[in-house]
Scaffold this active site. Structure first.
Site, PDB file in Angstrom:
ATOM      1  N   ASP A 123       0.801  -1.227   0.000  1.00 28.68           N
ATOM      2  CA  ASP A 123       0.000   0.000   0.000  1.00 28.68           C
ATOM      3  C   ASP A 123       0.841   1.287   0.000  1.00 28.68           C
ATOM      4  OD1 ASP A 123       0.937  -0.632   2.540  1.00 28.68           O
ATOM      5  OD2 ASP A 123      -0.868   0.034   3.577  1.00 28.68           O
TER       6      ASP A 123
ATOM      7  N   GLU B 231      11.479  -3.721  12.596  1.00 28.43           N
ATOM      8  CA  GLU B 231      12.593  -3.070  11.906  1.00 28.43           C
ATOM      9  C   GLU B 231      13.822  -3.036  12.812  1.00 28.43           C
ATOM     10  OE1 GLU B 231       9.621  -1.681  12.495  1.00 28.43           O
ATOM     11  OE2 GLU B 231       8.709  -1.007  10.614  1.00 28.43           O
TER      12      GLU B 231
HETATM   13  C1  UGA Z   1       3.306  -0.373   9.261  1.00 31.51           C
HETATM   14  C2  UGA Z   1       4.678  -0.571   8.600  1.00 31.51           C
HETATM   15  O1  UGA Z   1       4.826   0.289   7.495  1.00 31.51           O
HETATM   16  C3  UGA Z   1       4.792  -2.019   8.135  1.00 31.51           C
HETATM   17  O2  UGA Z   1       5.978  -2.213   7.430  1.00 31.51           O
HETATM   18  C4  UGA Z   1       4.712  -2.906   9.342  1.00 31.51           C
HETATM   19  O3  UGA Z   1       4.767  -4.257   8.967  1.00 31.51           O
HETATM   20  C5  UGA Z   1       3.405  -2.651  10.035  1.00 31.51           C
HETATM   21  O4  UGA Z   1       3.219  -1.269  10.340  1.00 31.51           O
HETATM   22  C6  UGA Z   1       3.362  -3.400  11.329  1.00 31.51           C
HETATM   23  O5  UGA Z   1       4.392  -3.498  11.987  1.00 31.51           O
HETATM   24  O6  UGA Z   1       2.298  -3.845  11.726  1.00 31.51           O
HETATM   25  P1  UGA Z   1       0.812  -0.487   8.291  1.00 31.51           P
HETATM   26  O7  UGA Z   1       0.409   0.371   7.153  1.00 31.51           O
HETATM   27  O8  UGA Z   1       0.389  -0.080   9.659  1.00 31.51           O
HETATM   28  O9  UGA Z   1       2.392  -0.667   8.258  1.00 31.51           O
HETATM   29  O10 UGA Z   1       0.386  -2.005   8.070  1.00 31.51           O
HETATM   30  P2  UGA Z   1      -0.209  -2.716   6.779  1.00 31.51           P
HETATM   31  O11 UGA Z   1       0.117  -1.979   5.535  1.00 31.51           O
HETATM   32  O12 UGA Z   1      -1.617  -3.060   7.055  1.00 31.51           O
HETATM   33  O13 UGA Z   1       0.610  -4.088   6.791  1.00 31.51           O
HETATM   34  C7  UGA Z   1       1.998  -4.141   6.483  1.00 31.51           C
HETATM   35  C8  UGA Z   1       2.222  -5.170   5.370  1.00 31.51           C
HETATM   36  O14 UGA Z   1       1.828  -6.461   5.827  1.00 31.51           O
HETATM   37  C9  UGA Z   1       1.413  -4.872   4.108  1.00 31.51           C
HETATM   38  O15 UGA Z   1       2.197  -5.107   2.974  1.00 31.51           O
HETATM   39  C10 UGA Z   1       0.242  -5.849   4.199  1.00 31.51           C
HETATM   40  O16 UGA Z   1      -0.219  -6.271   2.939  1.00 31.51           O
HETATM   41  C11 UGA Z   1       0.824  -7.010   4.998  1.00 31.51           C
HETATM   42  N1  UGA Z   1      -0.174  -7.684   5.868  1.00 31.51           N
HETATM   43  C12 UGA Z   1      -1.015  -6.980   6.653  1.00 31.51           C
HETATM   44  C13 UGA Z   1      -0.240  -9.066   5.883  1.00 31.51           C
HETATM   45  O17 UGA Z   1       0.506  -9.741   5.154  1.00 31.51           O
HETATM   46  N2  UGA Z   1      -1.170  -9.693   6.686  1.00 31.51           N
HETATM   47  C14 UGA Z   1      -2.023  -8.997   7.481  1.00 31.51           C
HETATM   48  O18 UGA Z   1      -2.857  -9.616   8.176  1.00 31.51           O
HETATM   49  C15 UGA Z   1      -1.945  -7.608   7.458  1.00 31.51           C
HETATM   50 MN    MN Z   2       0.643  -0.024   5.150  1.00 33.09          MN
END
Ligand code: UGA
Ligand code: MN
Length: 244
Positions: free
Chosen positions: A106, A189
């Site tokens: 995203d 990270e």
């Molecule tokens: C923030 C950080 O930018 C992420 O790199 C980090 O992993 C995340 O917080 C975290 O530590 O939880 P954020 O926008 O809050 O990101 O989280 P998402 O974009 O919803 O998820 C991060 C990544 O994991 C995305 O590429 C998403 O597709 C993936 N994801 C999310 C999964 O593979 N499974 C899930 O259940 C949710």
């Molecule tokens: Mn995100």
């Protein structure tokens, strides 16, 4: 050098448009291998068809989050970690050299970012826009060296950076066979970077000494997939009721 761009993704109704937009960015980048790790029990053939459209070197796999984590409250779920760990082990086994970058499905990327990270020797770092309260998370650079960090959530981290704010040389990664991303929410990270054994003086500041934003932590408003009620026209019974 090849850029190994690792994208965790997961099934939800925004998944395909997010990947469409990202794929159409990555199409413009030469020497890039896209690793898409889906948080899914099975490989999704429709996902593979979508990704093949971009005609870029591609590896796709299913890397589901362990159930113990998925059951937790939403705030406590380590998102994208199982996916990135699977990608890390793929890279250790299949890539000789090049640069690793974690690009969530995203985020928004300026094409200049790829030229910047491509020549990473150990670990490079740069600002990320739209992070937290301060709206930017960035290394603080003094006389060409990283001396600290500007981040709205320091949380006693040695490297208070976002996942999108650094790149790692694969040769350097391979010097630390034990380097791993933890299932520890908020500290993914920091623990990963510490496990690479880097010091502040090793960090290569990019984006004009960290004065430019070349990646943004954009977020799409997620809506749940509704439970559809399908009614049999002849009998008036709901198919959902028949299934349950
Ligand atoms: C923030 C950080 O930018 C992420 O790199 C980090 O992993 C995340 O917080 C975290 O530590 O939880 P954020 O926008 O809050 O990101 O989280 P998402 O974009 O919803 O998820 C991060 C990544 O994991 C995305 O590429 C998403 O597709 C993936 N994801 C999310 C999964 O593979 N499974 C899930 O259940 C949710
Ligand atoms: Mn995100």
């Amino acid at each position: 050098p090849m850029i190994y761009f690792v994208t965790p993704t997961y099934p939800r109704r925004e998944q395909f448009p997010e990947l469409m937009r990202l794929g159409q960015t990555l199409m413009h980048v030469k020497n890039l291998h896209w690793i898409v790790a889906d948080d899914n029990k099975n490989c999704n053939p429709n996902l593979i068809s979508l990704l093949k459209k971009f005609e870029i070197p591609l590896t796709v796999f299913a890397s589901p989050m362990p159930e113990v984590y998925r059951k937790r409250d939403k705030q406590q779920v380590p998102r994208g970690v199982a996916n990135r760990r699977a990608a890390l082990s793929w890279i250790r086994n299949n890539a000789e050299s090049g640069v690793l970058y974690f690009g969530d499905d995203d985020n928004t990327f300026d094409l200049d970012l790829f030229q910047e990270i491509r020549h990473t020797k150990k670990v490079s770092m740069f600002p990320v826009g739209l992070i937290g309260e301060f709206a930017v998370s960035a290394p603080v650079v003094k006389e060409g060296k990283v001396v600290g960090f500007f981040d709205s959530w320091p949380a006693n981290r040695r490297f208070p950076v976002d996942m999108a704010g650094f790149a790692v040389s694969i040769e350097f990664l391979k010097l630390s066979p034990g380097a791993i991303m933890p299932f520890k929410v908020g500290f993914e990270e920091d623990v990963f970077l510490k496990s690479l054994g880097i010091r502040y003086e090793d960090i290569e500041p990019l984006a004009d000494n960290c004065t430019k934003i070349l990646v943004w932590h954009t977020q799409t408003v997620n809506k749940p997939i509704p439970t559809l009620r399908i009614v049999n026209e002849d009998t008036g019974t709901s198919i959902n009721e028949l299934i349950n």
